[in-house]
Design an enzyme around this catalytic site. Structure first.
Site, PDB file in Angstrom:
ATOM      1  N   LYS A 111       0.827  -1.219   0.000  1.00  0.00           N
ATOM      2  CA  LYS A 111       0.000   0.000   0.000  1.00  0.00           C
ATOM      3  C   LYS A 111       0.851   1.256   0.000  1.00  0.00           C
ATOM      4  CE  LYS A 111      -4.387  -1.803   1.320  1.00  0.00           C
ATOM      5  NZ  LYS A 111      -5.411  -1.983   2.325  1.00  0.00           N
ATOM      6  N   LYS A 195      -5.188 -10.056  -6.995  1.00  0.00           N
ATOM      7  CA  LYS A 195      -6.390 -10.569  -6.329  1.00  0.00           C
ATOM      8  C   LYS A 195      -7.548  -9.583  -6.491  1.00  0.00           C
ATOM      9  CE  LYS A 195      -5.682  -8.529  -1.846  1.00  0.00           C
ATOM     10  NZ  LYS A 195      -5.623  -8.507  -0.438  1.00  0.00           N
ATOM     11  N   LYS A 198     -11.296  -4.742  -2.972  1.00  0.00           N
ATOM     12  CA  LYS A 198     -12.115  -3.529  -2.899  1.00  0.00           C
ATOM     13  C   LYS A 198     -11.292  -2.301  -3.264  1.00  0.00           C
ATOM     14  CE  LYS A 198     -13.722  -5.374   1.373  1.00  0.00           C
ATOM     15  NZ  LYS A 198     -14.404  -5.422   2.617  1.00  0.00           N
TER      16      LYS A 198
HETATM   17  P1  TYM Z   1     -10.939  -7.956   4.350  1.00  0.00           P
HETATM   18  O1  TYM Z   1     -12.059  -7.159   4.911  1.00  0.00           O
HETATM   19  O2  TYM Z   1     -10.078  -7.328   3.301  1.00  0.00           O
HETATM   20  O3  TYM Z   1     -11.472  -9.309   3.735  1.00  0.00           O
HETATM   21  C1  TYM Z   1     -12.345 -10.183   4.433  1.00  0.00           C
HETATM   22  C2  TYM Z   1     -12.017 -11.616   4.079  1.00  0.00           C
HETATM   23  O4  TYM Z   1     -12.093 -11.824   2.670  1.00  0.00           O
HETATM   24  C3  TYM Z   1     -10.912 -12.477   2.219  1.00  0.00           C
HETATM   25  N1  TYM Z   1     -10.601 -12.030   0.843  1.00  0.00           N
HETATM   26  C4  TYM Z   1     -10.376 -12.860  -0.191  1.00  0.00           C
HETATM   27  N2  TYM Z   1     -10.391 -14.194  -0.283  1.00  0.00           N
HETATM   28  C5  TYM Z   1     -10.157 -14.736  -1.502  1.00  0.00           C
HETATM   29  N3  TYM Z   1      -9.915 -14.001  -2.618  1.00  0.00           N
HETATM   30  C6  TYM Z   1      -9.886 -12.653  -2.568  1.00  0.00           C
HETATM   31  N4  TYM Z   1      -9.677 -11.947  -3.672  1.00  0.00           N
HETATM   32  C7  TYM Z   1     -10.131 -12.023  -1.309  1.00  0.00           C
HETATM   33  N5  TYM Z   1     -10.191 -10.726  -0.904  1.00  0.00           N
HETATM   34  C8  TYM Z   1     -10.472 -10.748   0.422  1.00  0.00           C
HETATM   35  C9  TYM Z   1      -9.822 -12.047   3.190  1.00  0.00           C
HETATM   36  O5  TYM Z   1      -8.756 -12.975   3.182  1.00  0.00           O
HETATM   37  C10 TYM Z   1     -10.582 -12.012   4.483  1.00  0.00           C
HETATM   38  O6  TYM Z   1     -10.609 -13.302   5.075  1.00  0.00           O
HETATM   39  N6  TYM Z   1      -7.399  -7.639   7.858  1.00  0.00           N
HETATM   40  C11 TYM Z   1      -8.646  -8.289   7.501  1.00  0.00           C
HETATM   41  C12 TYM Z   1      -9.777  -8.068   8.493  1.00  0.00           C
HETATM   42  C13 TYM Z   1      -9.495  -8.504   9.895  1.00  0.00           C
HETATM   43  C14 TYM Z   1      -9.407  -9.853  10.364  1.00  0.00           C
HETATM   44  C15 TYM Z   1      -9.213  -9.728  11.778  1.00  0.00           C
HETATM   45  C16 TYM Z   1      -9.501 -11.098   9.742  1.00  0.00           C
HETATM   46  C17 TYM Z   1      -9.323  -7.678  10.961  1.00  0.00           C
HETATM   47  N7  TYM Z   1      -9.166  -8.411  12.116  1.00  0.00           N
HETATM   48  C18 TYM Z   1      -9.094 -10.900  12.581  1.00  0.00           C
HETATM   49  C19 TYM Z   1      -9.373 -12.234  10.553  1.00  0.00           C
HETATM   50  C20 TYM Z   1      -9.173 -12.138  11.946  1.00  0.00           C
HETATM   51  C21 TYM Z   1      -9.112  -7.719   6.184  1.00  0.00           C
HETATM   52  O7  TYM Z   1      -8.802  -6.596   5.827  1.00  0.00           O
HETATM   53  O8  TYM Z   1     -10.020  -8.503   5.524  1.00  0.00           O
END
Ligand code: TYM
Length: 330
Positions: A111, A195, A198
């Site tokens: 980022k 990937k 968003k």
């Molecule tokens: P976030 O909000 O970006 O995404 C939520 C979940 O979606 C999965 N994901 C994907 N899986 C497959 N292909 C993709 N293209 C793809 N894009 C997103 C992510 O792997 C995620 O599981 N940092 C985390 C949020 C978070 C979190 C936590 C997760 C905060 N605290 C504690 C687990 C445990 C995040 O930004 O996910």
């Protein structure tokens, strides 16, 4: 019963990667574990700065989580800022992780390397400490996530081990990431080497859970493939075609390499993937509309979730501060 925790940011519309990589497994796993799922609005502050937006996206995301099948009588769905221990434990985590470790996180490096923005919030750097707090507060065994979150779970384990060693107590349980067989890394339809995301994908490369069938069909029709015209599963040499096979397998069942044998041309493969996605999304969209008609009920469910989360989180936080040895308030 094992404890499961995973979270999602209310930082934009939910897409197919979120669903196949994470949400679907939360639903499948909710009966075999004591499941906690957070809508992490504090994390979203890193990228969403307009006032009022995060709250609106939080209630919509709650509707999505129940629409995909999380049962409020079974799983605990809560909003991160409603449980103050997340922010409080985050500071203890920041003091347990090093500057060097945070500097090596791929998400921070990506980022900041992309540039384009002159304001880099410190929260982008310390983000993994807050995420470690999310996970460790719930004595989590398993963290069902997409492939991109593995590094965050690994650093959480490192922090937990260091904290336990430093303060001489088994305060935190060590969590494991659980990544699905199909759908762990859904790629952008326009740029299949990146990937689906968003923040980085163009609209035409992302399938939103809210996309109507005609939009889904159009996006798949325009999906980038290659000039070879042979259907094979090979993620390195044929990322576009392999992504379509992965999505088809994840939504319609089967093995992506075996499914390749059913197609000789790209057109029918794109149509089959689109049909499988539409069939997956339609019931979710119908339930989402119903749930959004009763926002008071959504707020009530989140209140119940926050109370249940608070019971576990406050006990773990107490244990952590006791291990550090802060002077208790008199
Ligand atoms: P976030 O909000 O970006 O995404 C939520 C979940 O979606 C999965 N994901 C994907 N899986 C497959 N292909 C993709 N293209 C793809 N894009 C997103 C992510 O792997 C995620 O599981 N940092 C985390 C949020 C978070 C979190 C936590 C997760 C905060 N605290 C504690 C687990 C445990 C995040 O930004 O996910």
């Amino acid at each position: 019963m094992p404890r499961v925790l995973s979270c999602i940011q209310p930082s934009g519309a939910v897409h197919l990667g979120n669903y196949l990589g994470a949400l679907r497994n939360w639903v499948l796993g909710q009966h075999e574990a004591d499941a906690f799922h957070g809508i992490v609005d504090l994390h979203a502050m890193v990228s969403v700065q307009e006032p009022g937006v995060i709250g609106a996206q939080t209630i919509e995301l709650a509707a999505v989580l129940f629409a995909v099948g999380l049962d409020p009588d079974v799983a605990t769905v809560f909003v991160q800022s409603h449980v103050p221990e997340h922010a409080r434990l985050s500071w203890l985590m920041e003091c347990t992780v090093s500057y060097g470790e945070l500097s090596r996180m791929t998400q921070f490096k990506d980022k900041t390397a992309k540039g384009g923005t002159d304001f880099v919030p410190a929260g982008l750097f310390t983000y993994p400490a807050l995420q470690a707090a999310d996970i460790l507060l719930y004595d989590t065994d398993h963290v069902p996530v997409g492939d991109d979150q593995r590094q965050h779970v690994e650093i959480t384990r490192d922090i937990a081990v260091r904290f336990n060693q430093r303060y001489g107590a088994e305060v935190f349980r060590l969590p494991d990431a659980v990544v699905p067989k199909a759908g762990a890394r859904v790629m952008d339809l326009q740029e299949p080497t990146s990937k689906m995301s968003k923040s980085n994908s163009a609209e035409t490369g992302i399938i939103y859970l809210s996309d109507p069938p005609a939009t889904v069909a159009k996006k798949f029709k325009r999906a980038v493939t290659d000039s070879e015209n042979s259907v094979r599963y090979d993620r390195a040499a044929k990322p576009g075609v392999s992504n379509l096979l992965d999505i088809l397998a994840a939504c319609g069942g089967g093995d992506p390499a075996a499914l390749a044998g059913d197609f000789t041309q790209y057109g029918p493969l794109k149509a089959a993937a689109a049909d499988a996605v539409v069939a997956t999304l339609e019931p979710i969209q119908a339930r989402y509309r119903e749930l959004m008609d009763d926002r008071a009920e959504l707020s009530r469910l989140l209140r119940v979730g926050a109370h249940k989360a608070e019971v576990v989180a406050s006990e773990t936080y107490r244990r952590a501060t006791e291990a550090v040895g802060f002077l208790p308030p008199g």
